[in-house]
Design a protein around this motif. Structure first.
Motif, PDB file in Angstrom:
ATOM      1  N   SER A 310       0.817  -1.221   0.000  1.00  0.00           N
ATOM      2  CA  SER A 310       0.000   0.000   0.000  1.00  0.00           C
ATOM      3  C   SER A 310       0.844   1.261   0.000  1.00  0.00           C
ATOM      4  O   SER A 310       0.459   2.292  -0.567  1.00  0.00           O
ATOM      5  CB  SER A 310      -0.924  -0.001   1.224  1.00  0.00           C
ATOM      6  N   HIS A 311       2.039   1.204   0.613  1.00  0.00           N
ATOM      7  CA  HIS A 311       2.846   2.424   0.750  1.00  0.00           C
ATOM      8  C   HIS A 311       3.807   2.617  -0.423  1.00  0.00           C
ATOM      9  O   HIS A 311       4.577   3.574  -0.419  1.00  0.00           O
ATOM     10  CB  HIS A 311       3.626   2.405   2.066  1.00  0.00           C
ATOM     11  N   TRP A 312       3.793   1.718  -1.400  1.00  0.00           N
ATOM     12  CA  TRP A 312       4.664   1.872  -2.562  1.00  0.00           C
ATOM     13  C   TRP A 312       3.894   2.193  -3.843  1.00  0.00           C
ATOM     14  O   TRP A 312       4.493   2.337  -4.904  1.00  0.00           O
ATOM     15  CB  TRP A 312       5.507   0.614  -2.772  1.00  0.00           C
ATOM     16  N   THR A 313       2.589   2.273  -3.777  1.00  0.00           N
ATOM     17  CA  THR A 313       1.833   2.654  -4.971  1.00  0.00           C
ATOM     18  C   THR A 313       2.169   4.106  -5.298  1.00  0.00           C
ATOM     19  O   THR A 313       1.937   5.002  -4.482  1.00  0.00           O
ATOM     20  CB  THR A 313       0.326   2.507  -4.729  1.00  0.00           C
ATOM     21  N   PRO A 314       2.729   4.371  -6.463  1.00  0.00           N
ATOM     22  CA  PRO A 314       3.240   5.729  -6.734  1.00  0.00           C
ATOM     23  C   PRO A 314       2.121   6.724  -7.002  1.00  0.00           C
ATOM     24  O   PRO A 314       1.077   6.392  -7.563  1.00  0.00           O
ATOM     25  CB  PRO A 314       4.108   5.523  -7.980  1.00  0.00           C
ATOM     26  N   PHE A 315       2.364   7.973  -6.583  1.00  0.00           N
ATOM     27  CA  PHE A 315       1.494   9.067  -6.991  1.00  0.00           C
ATOM     28  C   PHE A 315       1.594   9.224  -8.519  1.00  0.00           C
ATOM     29  O   PHE A 315       2.601   8.845  -9.128  1.00  0.00           O
ATOM     30  CB  PHE A 315       1.936  10.382  -6.357  1.00  0.00           C
ATOM     31  N   PRO A 316       0.586   9.819  -9.133  1.00  0.00           N
ATOM     32  CA  PRO A 316       0.703  10.119 -10.567  1.00  0.00           C
ATOM     33  C   PRO A 316       1.979  10.908 -10.852  1.00  0.00           C
ATOM     34  O   PRO A 316       2.288  11.889 -10.168  1.00  0.00           O
ATOM     35  CB  PRO A 316      -0.552  10.956 -10.840  1.00  0.00           C
ATOM     36  N   GLY A 317       2.719  10.453 -11.825  1.00  0.00           N
ATOM     37  CA  GLY A 317       3.968  11.104 -12.215  1.00  0.00           C
ATOM     38  C   GLY A 317       5.199  10.492 -11.588  1.00  0.00           C
ATOM     39  O   GLY A 317       6.312  10.654 -12.111  1.00  0.00           O
ATOM     40  N   GLN A 318       5.042   9.778 -10.465  1.00  0.00           N
ATOM     41  CA  GLN A 318       6.227   9.273  -9.772  1.00  0.00           C
ATOM     42  C   GLN A 318       6.897   8.113 -10.508  1.00  0.00           C
ATOM     43  O   GLN A 318       8.128   8.012 -10.503  1.00  0.00           O
ATOM     44  CB  GLN A 318       5.880   8.856  -8.340  1.00  0.00           C
ATOM     45  N   LEU A 319       6.128   7.224 -11.131  1.00  0.00           N
ATOM     46  CA  LEU A 319       6.751   6.115 -11.858  1.00  0.00           C
ATOM     47  C   LEU A 319       7.660   6.663 -12.956  1.00  0.00           C
ATOM     48  O   LEU A 319       8.781   6.179 -13.161  1.00  0.00           O
ATOM     49  CB  LEU A 319       5.688   5.201 -12.459  1.00  0.00           C
ATOM     50  N   ARG A 320       7.179   7.677 -13.627  1.00  0.00           N
ATOM     51  CA  ARG A 320       7.946   8.325 -14.704  1.00  0.00           C
ATOM     52  C   ARG A 320       9.178   9.029 -14.129  1.00  0.00           C
ATOM     53  O   ARG A 320      10.291   8.910 -14.667  1.00  0.00           O
ATOM     54  CB  ARG A 320       7.017   9.308 -15.400  1.00  0.00           C
ATOM     55  N   LEU A 321       8.993   9.753 -13.033  1.00  0.00           N
ATOM     56  CA  LEU A 321      10.108  10.433 -12.375  1.00  0.00           C
ATOM     57  C   LEU A 321      11.176   9.432 -11.966  1.00  0.00           C
ATOM     58  O   LEU A 321      12.380   9.661 -12.147  1.00  0.00           O
ATOM     59  CB  LEU A 321       9.582  11.185 -11.151  1.00  0.00           C
ATOM     60  N   GLN A 322      10.743   8.302 -11.392  1.00  0.00           N
ATOM     61  CA  GLN A 322      11.685   7.269 -10.959  1.00  0.00           C
ATOM     62  C   GLN A 322      12.470   6.694 -12.141  1.00  0.00           C
ATOM     63  O   GLN A 322      13.690   6.501 -12.046  1.00  0.00           O
ATOM     64  CB  GLN A 322      10.909   6.160 -10.237  1.00  0.00           C
ATOM     65  N   ALA A 323      11.795   6.405 -13.220  1.00  0.00           N
ATOM     66  CA  ALA A 323      12.464   5.796 -14.378  1.00  0.00           C
ATOM     67  C   ALA A 323      13.560   6.707 -14.917  1.00  0.00           C
ATOM     68  O   ALA A 323      14.688   6.270 -15.180  1.00  0.00           O
ATOM     69  CB  ALA A 323      11.437   5.486 -15.465  1.00  0.00           C
ATOM     70  N   PHE A 324      13.258   8.001 -15.080  1.00  0.00           N
ATOM     71  CA  PHE A 324      14.272   8.922 -15.577  1.00  0.00           C
ATOM     72  C   PHE A 324      15.364   9.168 -14.537  1.00  0.00           C
ATOM     73  O   PHE A 324      16.509   9.476 -14.900  1.00  0.00           O
ATOM     74  CB  PHE A 324      13.626  10.234 -16.023  1.00  0.00           C
ATOM     75  N   SER A 325      15.046   9.000 -13.260  1.00  0.00           N
ATOM     76  CA  SER A 325      16.076   9.129 -12.228  1.00  0.00           C
ATOM     77  C   SER A 325      17.128   8.046 -12.372  1.00  0.00           C
ATOM     78  O   SER A 325      18.329   8.295 -12.194  1.00  0.00           O
ATOM     79  CB  SER A 325      15.434   9.063 -10.840  1.00  0.00           C
ATOM     80  N   HIS A 326      16.716   6.826 -12.675  1.00  0.00           N
ATOM     81  CA  HIS A 326      17.678   5.752 -12.912  1.00  0.00           C
ATOM     82  C   HIS A 326      18.579   6.082 -14.107  1.00  0.00           C
ATOM     83  O   HIS A 326      19.803   5.944 -14.031  1.00  0.00           O
ATOM     84  CB  HIS A 326      16.942   4.432 -13.183  1.00  0.00           C
ATOM     85  N   VAL A 327      17.976   6.520 -15.190  1.00  0.00           N
ATOM     86  CA  VAL A 327      18.748   6.811 -16.399  1.00  0.00           C
ATOM     87  C   VAL A 327      19.715   7.970 -16.141  1.00  0.00           C
ATOM     88  O   VAL A 327      20.856   7.966 -16.611  1.00  0.00           O
ATOM     89  CB  VAL A 327      17.797   7.128 -17.573  1.00  0.00           C
ATOM     90  N   ALA A 328      19.283   8.951 -15.363  1.00  0.00           N
ATOM     91  CA  ALA A 328      20.133  10.104 -15.075  1.00  0.00           C
ATOM     92  C   ALA A 328      21.371   9.727 -14.272  1.00  0.00           C
ATOM     93  O   ALA A 328      22.389  10.425 -14.323  1.00  0.00           O
ATOM     94  CB  ALA A 328      19.339  11.163 -14.313  1.00  0.00           C
ATOM     95  N   SER A 329      21.303   8.614 -13.531  1.00  0.00           N
ATOM     96  CA  SER A 329      22.477   8.144 -12.790  1.00  0.00           C
ATOM     97  C   SER A 329      23.373   7.244 -13.631  1.00  0.00           C
ATOM     98  O   SER A 329      24.450   6.859 -13.178  1.00  0.00           O
ATOM     99  CB  SER A 329      22.031   7.392 -11.527  1.00  0.00           C
TER     100      SER A 329
END
Length: 668
Positions: A310-329
């Motif tokens: 229940s505490h890991w269901t992302p807010f709208p936009g967060q899945l996308r933010l997370q994916a680009f965060s990985h690529v940015a690293s």
């Protein structure tokens, strides 16, 4: 590969009904271009001893190939089938808690000859079956491999051989480990006791180091087998994990990522992190920096969260933010564990992109936008290269040593807490870092090296750090550094021993601070943030200048933080555990002194900036907003184009970043 990989783990064996073609169609619509299979399902592929069935593997390979989706095949060796344990119960690891019990994964003794026989057989049978299949782009060896605390009689015998090879005589072992204490000394190798009950930290920590080497050997052994079959252009990777605190937190105590990654073509990791209001991106960044630094190259995120609990269901936009965060690293692959939520057993609520109804949902729909952008932007954002000037030196040995000798007997803090105290504040200052380890040879590539709690270190490493400073480098050492040699034998000099040369300070006593702060609030933090806790050393400068002292009637004469010019460089020594706010200010001073402070450092969290050079030689700047509030800043960069919107910006022009959103700027 000439494109970003966007993928999922896929288990046809777990599906409640036939839907392979439906899944593939939904994957295609989401831009999924790679799936990972087979690493978890040994019992399906070998339901009885010597009876092999790769039907599920073959049907998925064929279907994915027909759809143009790549496949990574995993060796299914981390979860043993029931028949093996029934016939050979000794394959289960004996640990300090006693004999193993069947049920969970990762319960086997990775040195057991019977287990290794069956593991090699299933690997070879699988490879013989799949080696010519055109869908396969690479192989994953085992999964989240660790030593599983295997410490039974057979492992103890191997440890004795290891000690014989290293020390040659029991007298040398006794002297180096201080085994005379409480009559623990050994005068014949056959008298060597098990380490399970040891009270000697040197002996116990050496066994932990030995156990980590078992992981190195086990993974390299599997790599050698798979290399016999793999085709040209196919990679071999591993899915390393991190210290777990309900999510990926810090340096893994049961694997040395730097040595274990050596036989692989590319390092793979899984990274899980807080989300919703607690999403900061720090764990994504830390895990990525470790992975990238193991081989100084791009890496794969073989697992990360889609939903889960229940505490890991992302807010709208967060899945996308997370994916680009990985690529940015520096990630060239982002893959979810997993495609579909499972309907039975232990990980029922570790949900995938699809929920239990297996239908499209908001998370899946957001994944479709990620897949489309990954496909469109791959030439611009993959293979991102970094030239960081700041590094953190981490040490598995110091982690183990501080588990034996804590800051206090009842301390809840450990080595990783201090690493993360430093890392998190650098992250919030938009300072990107590499991760070094004791065997790194490229110290001189960095303007600033931060050395947290290097409690365990050979003389040679400390001499190299002194030399680094003398030659013009800047270093920050924290408390508990330089205290013991590589066998956790406390040095007989005043502390911090060898690095006193660079730091210009020493001490003989340390205490537990109570209601302690720094005198005069020298770092100008809010009064309730001016705090020292858990551990403090009573420092006496020799050549160093005092940067902070303790506010205390008994300990006020002692320094808390010092700085020392040594040769062409400068060393800061932090003698106590401070608040995150004070740590940020200490780091800020050091960054400015090392000439690392730039325009990015004037931008603060929740805005996070990541940079790199793409294959075209262009500088890419990611600007993330990790908050619910829209953020606006004046662009500190030269003329740039947002690759997501095609908008152009000049220096000083307003950048507006929506909540949980990102801009990807290509510099002109």
């Amino acid at each position: 590969m000439n494109k970003l990989l966007y993928g999922v783990a896929y288990y046809d064996e777990y599906m409640p009904y036939e839907r392979l073609e439906t899944d593939i169609q939904m994957m295609k619509e989401a831009g999924i271009n790679v799936v990972r299979i087979a690493e978890s399902t040994w019992s399906t592929h070998e339901p009885q001893n010597g009876v092999f069935d790769f039907t599920s593997v073959n049907r998925v390979l064929d279907a994915m190939h027909n759809a143009g989706i790549h496949v990574i095949v995993g060796t299914p060796t981390y979860a043993v089938p029931t028949w093996m344990v029934k016939e050979h119960p000794d394959v289960l690891a004996v640990t300090k808690n006693g004999p193993g019990k069947y049920g969970a994964r990762q319960i086997m003794d990775i040195t057991n000859p019977t287990y290794l026989f069956y593991a090699e057989r299933i690997i070879r049978k699988l490879m013989e079956n799949v080696k010519d299949h055109p869908a396969i782009i690479g192989y994953q060896i085992d999964n989240e491999t660790k030593h599983y605390d295997t410490s039974g009689p057979n492992v103890q015998q191997r440890f004795i051989k290891y000690l014989k090879d290293k020390f040659e005589t029991t007298d040398a072992l006794n002297k180096e480990f201080g085994l005379a204490y409480w009559s623990n000394d050994v005068h014949a190798w056959e008298d060597m006791p098990s380490t399970v009950g040891t009270i000697n930290g040197s002996f116990g920590a050496e066994f932990s180091k030995f156990q980590r080497k078992l992981v190195d050997e086990f993974l390299a052994w599997q790599v050698d087998i798979v290399k016999e079959y793999r085709k040209e252009g196919q990679f071999i990777t591993q899915n390393f994990d991190f210290e777990w605190r309900g999510y990926s937190f810090g340096v893994q105590p049961n694997v040395n990522h730097f040595t274990a990654s050596q036989p692989f073509d590319i390092t793979g990791v899984d990274i899980y992190h807080p989300t919703q209001e607690d999403l900061t991106g720090i764990e994504i960044s830390f895990g990525g920096d470790v992975a990238r630094s193991t081989k100084q190259q791009n890496y794969y995120v073989l697992e990360t969260e889609a939903q889960a609990f229940s505490h890991w269901t992302p807010f709208p936009g967060q899945l996308r933010l997370q994916a680009f965060s990985h690529v940015a690293s520096g990630a060239n692959m982002v893959a979810y564990w997993h495609w579909h939520s499972i309907h039975n057993s232990f990980e029922t609520y570790w949900k995938g992109l699809l929920s239990h109804d297996l239908q499209p949902n908001p998370v899946y729909n957001e994944a479709k936008t990620i897949g489309a952008d990954f496909s469109r932007l791959s030439p611009k954002i993959m293979n991102l290269k970094k030239k960081n000037k700041t590094a953190i030196l981490v040490s598995n040995e110091s982690l183990t040593g501080l588990n034996w000798f804590k800051f206090k007997y009842d301390s809840e803090l450990n080595y990783n807490d201090i690493v993360r105290l430093i890392y998190d504040e650098l992250y919030k200052l938009n300072v990107e870092v590499d991760i070094l380890h004791p065997g790194s040879e490229n110290f001189n590539d960095y303007s600033l090296i931060i050395v947290p709690c290097l409690y365990v270190a050979p003389d040679e490493l400390l001499d190299r750090l002194n030399q680094y400073v003398e030659n013009g480098g800047h270093a920050i050492f924290t408390f508990k550094s330089g205290f013991t040699n590589d066998h956790i034998k406390v040095r007989t000099s005043s502390q911090p021993g060898i690095i006193e040369k660079a730091c210009g300070v020493n001490y003989q006593m340390f205490v537990e601070p109570k209601n302690m702060k720094l005198a005069g609030n020298p770092y100008q933090v809010e009064e309730d943030k001016n705090r020292v806790h858990t551990w403090m050393e009573l420092l006496t400068p020799t050549t160093a200048e005092t940067l902070a002292t303790y506010d205390h009637p008994a300990w006020g004469e002692y320094a808390a933080v010092t700085g020392n010019e040594y040769g062409k460089g400068y060393a800061t020594y932090i003698g106590c555990i401070v608040s995150s706010e004070i740590m940020s200010e200490i780091l800020t001073q050091a960054l400015k002194r090392a000439s690392i402070w730039g325009v990015e450092q004037d931008v603060k969290f929740p805005l996070v900036i990541k940079s790199g050079i793409n294959d075209e030689g262009k500088t890419i700047k990611y600007v993330f907003n990790y908050s619910f509030e829209q953020q606006e800043i004046e662009s500190p960069f030269s003329e740039s184009t947002d690759l997501l919107s095609d908008s152009t910006y000049q220096t000083g022009e307003t950048l507006t970043i929506k909540p949980w959103d990102v801009k990807i700027l290509e510099m002109k």
